[in-house]
Scaffold this motif. Structure first.
Motif, PDB file in Angstrom:
ATOM      1  N   VAL A  78      16.027   0.080  -6.813  1.00 29.55           N
ATOM      2  CA  VAL A  78      16.779   0.434  -5.617  1.00 29.55           C
ATOM      3  C   VAL A  78      17.244  -0.860  -4.946  1.00 29.55           C
ATOM      4  O   VAL A  78      16.449  -1.761  -4.710  1.00 29.55           O
ATOM      5  CB  VAL A  78      15.908   1.254  -4.633  1.00 29.55           C
ATOM      6  N   SER A  79      18.539  -0.931  -4.657  1.00 29.46           N
ATOM      7  CA  SER A  79      19.134  -2.074  -3.971  1.00 29.46           C
ATOM      8  C   SER A  79      19.500  -1.642  -2.549  1.00 29.46           C
ATOM      9  O   SER A  79      20.061  -0.564  -2.354  1.00 29.46           O
ATOM     10  CB  SER A  79      20.390  -2.529  -4.718  1.00 29.46           C
ATOM     11  N   CYS A  80      19.171  -2.518  -1.589  1.00 24.73           N
ATOM     12  CA  CYS A  80      19.417  -2.185  -0.181  1.00 24.73           C
ATOM     13  C   CYS A  80      20.220  -3.281   0.511  1.00 24.73           C
ATOM     14  O   CYS A  80      20.241  -4.427   0.066  1.00 24.73           O
ATOM     15  CB  CYS A  80      18.095  -2.018   0.563  1.00 24.73           C
ATOM     16  N   SER A  81      20.807  -2.905   1.621  1.00 25.68           N
ATOM     17  CA  SER A  81      21.454  -3.886   2.487  1.00 25.68           C
ATOM     18  C   SER A  81      20.362  -4.759   3.103  1.00 25.68           C
ATOM     19  O   SER A  81      19.172  -4.409   3.057  1.00 25.68           O
ATOM     20  CB  SER A  81      22.257  -3.179   3.574  1.00 25.68           C
ATOM     21  N   GLN A  82      20.749  -5.876   3.700  1.00 31.28           N
ATOM     22  CA  GLN A  82      19.766  -6.797   4.268  1.00 31.28           C
ATOM     23  C   GLN A  82      18.852  -6.130   5.300  1.00 31.28           C
ATOM     24  O   GLN A  82      17.665  -6.412   5.362  1.00 31.28           O
ATOM     25  CB  GLN A  82      20.462  -8.017   4.887  1.00 31.28           C
ATOM     26  N   LEU A 119      18.109  -2.965   5.380  1.00 32.71           N
ATOM     27  CA  LEU A 119      17.540  -1.760   4.754  1.00 32.71           C
ATOM     28  C   LEU A 119      18.148  -0.460   5.276  1.00 32.71           C
ATOM     29  O   LEU A 119      17.590   0.610   5.075  1.00 32.71           O
ATOM     30  CB  LEU A 119      16.012  -1.720   4.917  1.00 32.71           C
ATOM     31  N   SER A 120      19.303  -0.545   5.936  1.00 33.72           N
ATOM     32  CA  SER A 120      19.922   0.669   6.479  1.00 33.72           C
ATOM     33  C   SER A 120      20.654   1.482   5.415  1.00 33.72           C
ATOM     34  O   SER A 120      20.886   2.671   5.593  1.00 33.72           O
ATOM     35  CB  SER A 120      20.886   0.320   7.610  1.00 33.72           C
ATOM     36  N   GLY A 121      21.019   0.850   4.316  1.00 36.05           N
ATOM     37  CA  GLY A 121      21.701   1.555   3.243  1.00 36.05           C
ATOM     38  C   GLY A 121      21.126   1.129   1.900  1.00 36.05           C
ATOM     39  O   GLY A 121      21.045  -0.055   1.606  1.00 36.05           O
ATOM     40  N   CYS A 122      20.693   2.091   1.120  1.00 38.08           N
ATOM     41  CA  CYS A 122      20.100   1.804  -0.182  1.00 38.08           C
ATOM     42  C   CYS A 122      20.709   2.720  -1.247  1.00 38.08           C
ATOM     43  O   CYS A 122      21.173   3.818  -0.935  1.00 38.08           O
ATOM     44  CB  CYS A 122      18.591   2.030  -0.156  1.00 38.08           C
ATOM     45  N   ARG A 123      20.686   2.222  -2.481  1.00 32.35           N
ATOM     46  CA  ARG A 123      21.217   3.013  -3.594  1.00 32.35           C
ATOM     47  C   ARG A 123      20.426   2.678  -4.852  1.00 32.35           C
ATOM     48  O   ARG A 123      19.847   1.594  -4.968  1.00 32.35           O
ATOM     49  CB  ARG A 123      22.690   2.711  -3.817  1.00 32.35           C
ATOM     50  N   GLU A 124      20.410   3.610  -5.779  1.00 27.65           N
ATOM     51  CA  GLU A 124      19.751   3.370  -7.058  1.00 27.65           C
ATOM     52  C   GLU A 124      20.600   2.426  -7.902  1.00 27.65           C
ATOM     53  O   GLU A 124      21.834   2.463  -7.839  1.00 27.65           O
ATOM     54  CB  GLU A 124      19.556   4.678  -7.816  1.00 27.65           C
ATOM     55  N   VAL A 125      19.942   1.582  -8.670  1.00 29.05           N
ATOM     56  CA  VAL A 125      20.585   0.662  -9.592  1.00 29.05           C
ATOM     57  C   VAL A 125      20.090   1.016 -10.985  1.00 29.05           C
ATOM     58  O   VAL A 125      18.885   1.195 -11.194  1.00 29.05           O
ATOM     59  CB  VAL A 125      20.212  -0.808  -9.266  1.00 29.05           C
ATOM     60  N   GLU A 126      21.012   1.113 -11.928  1.00 24.19           N
ATOM     61  CA  GLU A 126      20.614   1.463 -13.293  1.00 24.19           C
ATOM     62  C   GLU A 126      20.007   0.244 -13.985  1.00 24.19           C
ATOM     63  O   GLU A 126      20.658  -0.793 -14.109  1.00 24.19           O
ATOM     64  CB  GLU A 126      21.819   1.961 -14.084  1.00 24.19           C
ATOM     65  N   PRO A 127      18.756   0.366 -14.430  1.00 24.02           N
ATOM     66  CA  PRO A 127      18.130  -0.759 -15.130  1.00 24.02           C
ATOM     67  C   PRO A 127      18.612  -0.841 -16.570  1.00 24.02           C
ATOM     68  O   PRO A 127      19.107   0.155 -17.114  1.00 24.02           O
ATOM     69  CB  PRO A 127      16.636  -0.416 -15.071  1.00 24.02           C
ATOM     70  N   PRO A 128      18.473  -2.016 -17.210  1.00 20.42           N
ATOM     71  CA  PRO A 128      18.859  -2.124 -18.623  1.00 20.42           C
ATOM     72  C   PRO A 128      18.090  -1.132 -19.500  1.00 20.42           C
ATOM     73  O   PRO A 128      18.640  -0.556 -20.423  1.00 20.42           O
ATOM     74  CB  PRO A 128      18.497  -3.565 -18.987  1.00 20.42           C
ATOM     75  N   VAL A 129      16.807  -0.938 -19.198  1.00 20.74           N
ATOM     76  CA  VAL A 129      15.974   0.057 -19.894  1.00 20.74           C
ATOM     77  C   VAL A 129      15.299   0.871 -18.806  1.00 20.74           C
ATOM     78  O   VAL A 129      14.635   0.311 -17.933  1.00 20.74           O
ATOM     79  CB  VAL A 129      14.912  -0.614 -20.792  1.00 20.74           C
ATOM     80  N   ALA A 130      15.466   2.194 -18.850  1.00 18.87           N
ATOM     81  CA  ALA A 130      14.923   3.046 -17.792  1.00 18.87           C
ATOM     82  C   ALA A 130      13.698   3.839 -18.225  1.00 18.87           C
ATOM     83  O   ALA A 130      12.866   4.202 -17.401  1.00 18.87           O
ATOM     84  CB  ALA A 130      15.993   4.010 -17.295  1.00 18.87           C
ATOM     85  N   LEU A 131      13.571   4.135 -19.521  1.00 19.80           N
ATOM     86  CA  LEU A 131      12.491   4.988 -20.000  1.00 19.80           C
ATOM     87  C   LEU A 131      11.586   4.217 -20.950  1.00 19.80           C
ATOM     88  O   LEU A 131      12.058   3.450 -21.790  1.00 19.80           O
ATOM     89  CB  LEU A 131      13.070   6.209 -20.715  1.00 19.80           C
ATOM     90  N   PHE A 132      10.279   4.465 -20.825  1.00 22.66           N
ATOM     91  CA  PHE A 132       9.294   3.745 -21.615  1.00 22.66           C
ATOM     92  C   PHE A 132       8.281   4.708 -22.217  1.00 22.66           C
ATOM     93  O   PHE A 132       7.916   5.697 -21.584  1.00 22.66           O
ATOM     94  CB  PHE A 132       8.566   2.711 -20.746  1.00 22.66           C
ATOM     95  N   ASP A 182       9.119  -1.684   6.174  1.00 22.76           N
ATOM     96  CA  ASP A 182       8.396  -2.887   5.760  1.00 22.76           C
ATOM     97  C   ASP A 182       8.779  -3.342   4.351  1.00 22.76           C
ATOM     98  O   ASP A 182       8.202  -4.284   3.811  1.00 22.76           O
ATOM     99  CB  ASP A 182       6.885  -2.680   5.859  1.00 22.76           C
ATOM    100  N   GLY A 183       9.766  -2.669   3.743  1.00 25.35           N
ATOM    101  CA  GLY A 183      10.236  -3.044   2.413  1.00 25.35           C
ATOM    102  C   GLY A 183       9.452  -2.436   1.271  1.00 25.35           C
ATOM    103  O   GLY A 183       9.622  -2.842   0.127  1.00 25.35           O
ATOM    104  N   THR A 184       8.623  -1.464   1.544  1.00 26.07           N
ATOM    105  CA  THR A 184       7.853  -0.787   0.513  1.00 26.07           C
ATOM    106  C   THR A 184       8.678   0.349  -0.081  1.00 26.07           C
ATOM    107  O   THR A 184       9.219   1.180   0.649  1.00 26.07           O
ATOM    108  CB  THR A 184       6.545  -0.213   1.097  1.00 26.07           C
ATOM    109  N   ARG A 208      18.389  -7.599  -2.007  1.00 25.33           N
ATOM    110  CA  ARG A 208      17.249  -6.780  -1.559  1.00 25.33           C
ATOM    111  C   ARG A 208      17.017  -5.717  -2.620  1.00 25.33           C
ATOM    112  O   ARG A 208      17.480  -4.586  -2.509  1.00 25.33           O
ATOM    113  CB  ARG A 208      17.529  -6.120  -0.213  1.00 25.33           C
ATOM    114  N   LEU A 209      16.324  -6.095  -3.679  1.00 22.29           N
ATOM    115  CA  LEU A 209      16.100  -5.213  -4.825  1.00 22.29           C
ATOM    116  C   LEU A 209      14.628  -4.853  -4.906  1.00 22.29           C
ATOM    117  O   LEU A 209      13.759  -5.718  -4.823  1.00 22.29           O
ATOM    118  CB  LEU A 209      16.550  -5.911  -6.112  1.00 22.29           C
TER     119      LEU A 209
END
Length: 104
Positions: free
Chosen positions: A11-15, A17-30, A79-81, A53-54
């Motif tokens: 998840v990537s957020c603005s500085q 933390l008011s706006g966040c969005r999912e980010v696709e990882p290179p590998v998502a499933l394990f 708190d960034g958790t 802010r990842l």
């Protein structure tokens, strides 16, 4: 067929933390939760320049419910958790006539 043991959520957020969005990882499933945990730090480092802010988290997948998960719910606290969980929605079907209230 291979089973999925973990899902990597980024998840990537603005500085502020008011706006966040999912980010696709290179590998998502394990296939192993430990593999996801081992991959997480390097993935965060490689994507940090584009996402200052990842946040990332490995979520365990119950093999018995692997095909039933239908919701990924997450929240970045002040708190960034990063809190996240996979959920299964259980739909209950009630058979009856329209407008009829089922007996309990």
């Amino acid at each position: 067929m291979e089973h999925i043991a973990a899902l990597l959520l980024l998840v990537s957020c603005s500085q502020d933390l008011s706006g966040c969005r999912e980010v696709e990882p290179p590998v998502a499933l394990f296939e192993a939760y430990e593999d996801c945990q081992a991959t997480l730090p390097g993935t965060l480092r490689s994507l940090a320049p584009q996402n200052p802010r990842l946040f990332g988290k490995c979520l365990e997948v119950d093999p018995a419910l692997e095909d039933d998960y239908d919701q990924l719910v997450w929240n970045v606290r002040a708190d960034g958790t990063l809190e996240a969980e996979l959920k299964v929605s259980h739909m209950v079907a009630v058979v009856g006539k329209p407008g009829q209230v089922p007996e309990r």
